[in-house]
Structure formats: C-alpha cells, structure tokens
Design an enzyme around this catalytic site. Structure first.
Site, PDB file in Angstrom:
ATOM      1  N   ALA A  19       0.813  -1.217   0.000  1.00 24.00           N
ATOM      2  CA  ALA A  19       0.000   0.000   0.000  1.00 24.00           C
ATOM      3  C   ALA A  19       0.849   1.271   0.000  1.00 24.00           C
ATOM      4  CB  ALA A  19      -0.935  -0.005   1.203  1.00 24.00           C
ATOM      5  N   GLY A  20       2.174   1.106   0.047  1.00 24.49           N
ATOM      6  CA  GLY A  20       3.041   2.293  -0.006  1.00 24.49           C
ATOM      7  C   GLY A  20       2.851   3.230   1.172  1.00 24.49           C
ATOM      8  N   LEU A  23       6.542   6.398   4.385  1.00 26.04           N
ATOM      9  CA  LEU A  23       7.383   7.474   3.854  1.00 26.04           C
ATOM     10  C   LEU A  23       8.820   7.293   4.352  1.00 26.04           C
ATOM     11  CD1 LEU A  23       7.604  10.268   2.406  1.00 26.04           C
ATOM     12  CD2 LEU A  23       7.180  11.305   4.647  1.00 26.04           C
ATOM     13  N   ASN A  25      10.737   4.823   3.365  1.00 30.05           N
ATOM     14  CA  ASN A  25      11.086   3.420   3.097  1.00 30.05           C
ATOM     15  C   ASN A  25      10.941   3.256   1.583  1.00 30.05           C
ATOM     16  OD1 ASN A  25      10.702   0.685   2.487  1.00 30.05           O
ATOM     17  ND2 ASN A  25       9.634   0.225   4.404  1.00 30.05           N
ATOM     18  N   LEU A  26      12.078   3.261   0.901  1.00 30.46           N
ATOM     19  CA  LEU A  26      12.054   3.367  -0.567  1.00 30.46           C
ATOM     20  C   LEU A  26      11.394   2.159  -1.227  1.00 30.46           C
ATOM     21  CD1 LEU A  26      15.597   4.915  -1.232  1.00 30.46           C
ATOM     22  CD2 LEU A  26      13.440   6.065  -0.714  1.00 30.46           C
ATOM     23  N   GLU A 162      10.826   2.735  17.783  1.00 30.38           N
ATOM     24  CA  GLU A 162      10.686   1.709  16.746  1.00 30.38           C
ATOM     25  C   GLU A 162      11.319   0.385  17.175  1.00 30.38           C
ATOM     26  OE1 GLU A 162       9.412   2.317  13.230  1.00 30.38           O
ATOM     27  OE2 GLU A 162       8.464   4.089  14.084  1.00 30.38           O
ATOM     28  N   HIS A 230      15.478   2.807   9.445  1.00 30.61           N
ATOM     29  CA  HIS A 230      15.870   2.215  10.732  1.00 30.61           C
ATOM     30  C   HIS A 230      17.378   1.975  10.693  1.00 30.61           C
ATOM     31  CE1 HIS A 230      11.574   0.412  11.069  1.00 30.61           C
ATOM     32  NE2 HIS A 230      11.669   1.433  11.890  1.00 30.61           N
ATOM     33  N   CYS A 347      14.677  -7.541   9.791  1.00 29.34           N
ATOM     34  CA  CYS A 347      13.392  -6.927  10.185  1.00 29.34           C
ATOM     35  C   CYS A 347      12.415  -7.972  10.670  1.00 29.34           C
ATOM     36  CB  CYS A 347      12.738  -6.229   9.001  1.00 29.34           C
ATOM     37  SG  CYS A 347      13.717  -4.925   8.269  1.00 29.34           S
TER      38      CYS A 347
HETATM   39  O1  SUG Z   1       8.033   0.058   9.009  1.00 27.87           O
HETATM   40  N1  SUG Z   1       7.325  -1.510   5.963  1.00 27.87           N
HETATM   41  C1  SUG Z   1       7.981  -1.543   7.238  1.00 27.87           C
HETATM   42  C2  SUG Z   1       9.288  -2.266   7.129  1.00 27.87           C
HETATM   43  C3  SUG Z   1       9.910  -2.461   8.472  1.00 27.87           C
HETATM   44  C4  SUG Z   1      11.332  -2.931   8.387  1.00 27.87           C
HETATM   45  N2  SUG Z   1      11.845  -3.148   9.685  1.00 27.87           N
HETATM   46  C5  SUG Z   1      13.111  -2.941  10.052  1.00 27.87           C
HETATM   47  N3  SUG Z   1      13.959  -2.266   9.318  1.00 27.87           N
HETATM   48  N4  SUG Z   1      13.488  -3.408  11.187  1.00 27.87           N
HETATM   49  C6  SUG Z   1       8.158  -0.123   7.793  1.00 27.87           C
HETATM   50  O2  SUG Z   1       8.459   0.774   6.993  1.00 27.87           O
HETATM   51  C7  SUG Z   1       5.425  -1.064   4.478  1.00 27.87           C
HETATM   52  C8  SUG Z   1       3.940  -1.243   4.480  1.00 27.87           C
HETATM   53  C9  SUG Z   1       3.274  -0.761   3.220  1.00 27.87           C
HETATM   54  O3  SUG Z   1       3.776   0.159   2.578  1.00 27.87           O
HETATM   55  O4  SUG Z   1       2.217  -1.345   2.872  1.00 27.87           O
HETATM   56  C10 SUG Z   1       6.018  -1.134   5.868  1.00 27.87           C
HETATM   57  O5  SUG Z   1       5.358  -0.865   6.835  1.00 27.87           O
END
Ligand code: SUG
Length: 416
Positions: A19-20, A23, A25-26, A162, A230, A347
């Site tokens: 669902a993107g 923000l 998180n590329l 987090e 993170h 993760c």
């Molecule tokens: O929080 N992605 C998670 C990924 C978490 C990764 N965790 C660590 N690095 N420890 C986040 O950004 C994407 C969900 C979406 O876009 O549908 C998401 O939540």
C-alpha cells in the site's frame, strides 16, 4: 539451561499487501500498488525460520495481529468515507517485522536480573501505530514468567519508538553482561527520523540498564535521507562484532571509540562507501542481515538474496570471506515478498536472549510446529491481494478465518 539467543520471527499475515504506507522506506514506495502474494510471503518467512532451525539455532515466532483491525477502524469512526490510506492501514500486515515489536534487554544487563521487553509505540507511521496493544498482549503471553521477564507498555506517544531495529547489543557472549547501543535520529531531511532519543532513554531507564554499559548514538541524517529509515538497514551487531556501513552513524569515530572503550575485544567490520555506496547498501539490504553465532562458534551472516545477487555487494562479500575476518559464512535467503515492503531477514526477527524453558513453548518452533503452520498457510492464506481488494468483505472474512485457523492449530486461541 544456559541463556541463548532465540530469534522470534513474525509469521507473515494473510493480509500482506503493498500500500506504499511508509514514507522514507524506498521499497515500500517503489512497490506501492503492486499485487502481493501473502501465501508465498508467509512460506518464504517460514522457510527462513526452518533454515535457521536447521543450523541448530533456537527459533520462535510471533503471530499475525487481527486484520483488518476492528479496534483501529472503530477508533477512526470508519464508515466508508475514510481515506483509502487509512483503510489500508487497518489491513496492514506490518507486524510481521518483529524487529519493531519491542526493545529487549536480556537478564545479564538489567538491575533486577530479569529480561525486560518494552513494546514499541511505532507512532511515526499510522499503520504501525496500531500494533503495540496487540503486540503487548502477545508478549505478555509468550513471556508470562514474571520471575524471568518484565514486559512494559510502550513509552508515551510524544516520543517515537521503533524497538529493536534501532538497538544493538554487544558483549563477549550472549549470556554475559552486554553493551546496549541505542541509535536515534534527529532529522532525515524529507524523511522522518522515527526513533527519538528520549524514547531510547526512557526504555533504558525502564529496563534498569547500567549507564556504564549503555550508549546513545545518533544515526547519520544522510543515511535516513538515503532511505535507512531504521538503523538496522545500515548496521548489525552480534556479540563482539559490529558490522556497519561507514556512513551509518553521525559521528562514526566517536561511536567506534565509545564501543571500544566499553568493550575492548570489539571487532568493527566497516564497509566503506567506496566499495558499497549507501544507495547500494539500502537497495540490497546487505546490513539487514542476521549476524548469528552458530553452535560451533563461527559467525554467519544471513542476508537477503538481493544482496547476494548485487554485483558490488557480492564482490565486497567475497573479499570479506577471503580475508580472516570474524564473519566466516554468508547465507542468502529468499524473503522477496517482505523485501518489497522494505523488510529483510533482520526486520523479520526479534532477538530475545533467554532460557527457552522459561518461554511459553507455544511460541517456539520445532519441525512439528513448522509443519502445522505450513499446512494452515497453504490452506488458508490468500494467493494474492490487489490494492483494490482492501475493504472487500469476503476477503476480510478470509483473512480473519485464516488467522483464527492458525491460532487454533497452535493452541493460542486466547489471542483471538
Ligand atoms: O516500518 N514496511 C515496514 C518495514 C519495516 C522494516 N523493519 C526494520 N527495518 N526493522 C516499515 O516501513 C510497508 C507497508 C506498506 O507500505 O504497505 C512497511 O510498513
């Protein structure tokens, strides 16, 4: 039995979708709107757990949370007129990334000699901010033995937390007193700094950590701006070893000096930007790896296959393996469905150092439980979910029934 590291992986939930929502998180942004494959995603995660179990390591798991989340939908007064992103938030399977479930301080580090866990409030992202009450319920069940564990509520929402994704622990061994390193962000340019310093400090106080063995380190704003939302996207530690990108920390030299002062035997493996750029590190998720001590004492790095397949990263890994460094093996795993949302092998797991006999056995993996979980996933998890499917009442019923079948198979129906 001695204290060992147990990795608790999140079982990928039946509503896994793209669902993107995150923000900064590329990967989440890049794959927004794609069709997801929840069944394949959950089987990939389970295969990773079986892989680590077969290495002789202790493995646990945490269960998907209720989705679509009725508590969240109720709290926003959902009536169908709400923004699609809020609807998507209620469907998010993001609790699979259990590195964000909590921060964990093992018993040898704490004032009362118990293992302390604080659920992470995850307030920076709306879809993740709804996780912690259900996560807390689950942690209080898995770690119910109050002689060995203390499970805390999340810190106040004015401070973004987090969890373990911004926390590293180093020491001579898992069972001895460790150095706990909290990594916080101040700014990431256009992207939010999700971990606040005051949240880290509150967690350290709640856990009763010794200030002499606790560090608070600022993450490099340039790393956040480049997509390292993170710290575990640019650094990972295990026992005496820190494996880090050169640009992970705001002041790398002071960080390394503080680590060496507290832990003279520390070995710091630094990947230079000239060999692997920040961009390559973030795209390949080289550092979002599980750095594990195998039963024979050797250290292995469990990396996503994307890192293994990346030419410059592979060249660096080949040179590392050819050298006499502390990381002796590199083991690629396929977690592509999770990776497409920015979640690599690290993760997907929460590390808890404990005696497995003190943990509720229903959360510990063995071959029989892995087989039972696999059968439920194969029978009940949707094959695919397109963005337009979110909100569909038939799919909602399937997702809820799938989770209920898993709880039933594991004897965990009290989490319904
Ligand atoms: O929080 N992605 C998670 C990924 C978490 C990764 N965790 C660590 N690095 N420890 C986040 O950004 C994407 C969900 C979406 O876009 O549908 C998401 O939540």
């Amino acid at each position: 039995m001695a204290l060992v590291e147990i990795n608790f992986d999140g079982i990928v939930g039946p509503s896994h979708n793209y669902a993107g929502l995150s923000l900064g998180n590329l990967a989440s942004a890049r794959n927004a709107g794609d069709v997801s494959h929840p069944r394949a995603a959950a089987l990939q995660g389970l295969a990773k757990m079986r892989h680590n179990l077969a290495l002789g390591l202790a493995q646990g798991f945490l269960l998907p949370l209720p989705r679509p989340n009725p508590r969240f939908l109720h709290a926003i007064g959902a009536d169908g007129s709400e923004d699609r992103r809020l609807l998507a938030a209620a469907w998010s399977a993001s609790s699979m990334w259990t590195a964000n479930a909590a921060t964990v301080s093992p018993a040898p580090d704490t004032a009362d000699g118990r293992c302390h866990l604080t659920a992470a409030n995850l307030v920076t992202m709306p879809h993740r901010s709804q996780e912690w009450p259900d996560t807390l319920r689950q942690l209080r069940l898995a770690f119910a033995d109050a002689t060995h564990f203390a499970v805390h509520e999340a810190v106040p929402p004015c401070f973004g937390d987090e969890g373990a994704a911004n926390h590293m622990r180093m020491g001579s061994g898992h069972g001895s007193a460790g150095l706990e390193i909290f990594v916080y962000g101040t700014t990431g340019g256009a992207f939010p700094a999700r971990q606040h310093e005051q949240a880290s400090r509150a967690v350290a106080r709640l856990h009763g950590l010794d200030p002499a063995r606790t560090l608070f380190v600022e993450q490099n704003p340039a790393a956040i701006a480049a997509g390292a939302f993170h710290n575990d996207v640019v650094a990972v530690a295990n026992e005496r070893v820190l494996f880090t990108h050169e640009l992970a920390f705001a002041d790398p030299d002071a960080t390394y000096a503080a680590i060496r002062a507290a832990l003279p035997e520390a070995e710091i493996v630094i990947v230079p930007a000239s060999a692997v750029s920040l961009e390559d590190a973030i795209r390949s998720y080289l550092f979002n790896a599980q750095l594990l001590t195998l039963p024979g004492g050797e250290m292995a790095l469990v990396i996503p296959s994307e890192a293994w397949d990346h030419a410059r990263v592979r060249a660096w890994l080949d040179s590392m393996l050819a050298s006499n460094g502390p990381i002796r093996r590199v083991l690629p795993v396929d977690v592509r469905q999770s990776m497409a949302n920015g979640g690599g092998p690290a993760c997907l797991r929460l590390r808890v150092v404990a005696d497995p006999a003190t943990v509720d056995p229903r959360f510990l993996l063995d071959t029989a439980r892995a087989d039972a979980i696999e059968a439920v996933i194969a029978a009940h998890w949707p094959e695919s979910i397109a963005p337009a499917d979110l909100g569909d009442p038939h799919l909602a019923a399937q997702v809820s029934a799938a989770r209920a079948a898993l709880l039933d198979a594991l004897g965990l129906s009290e989490l319904t």
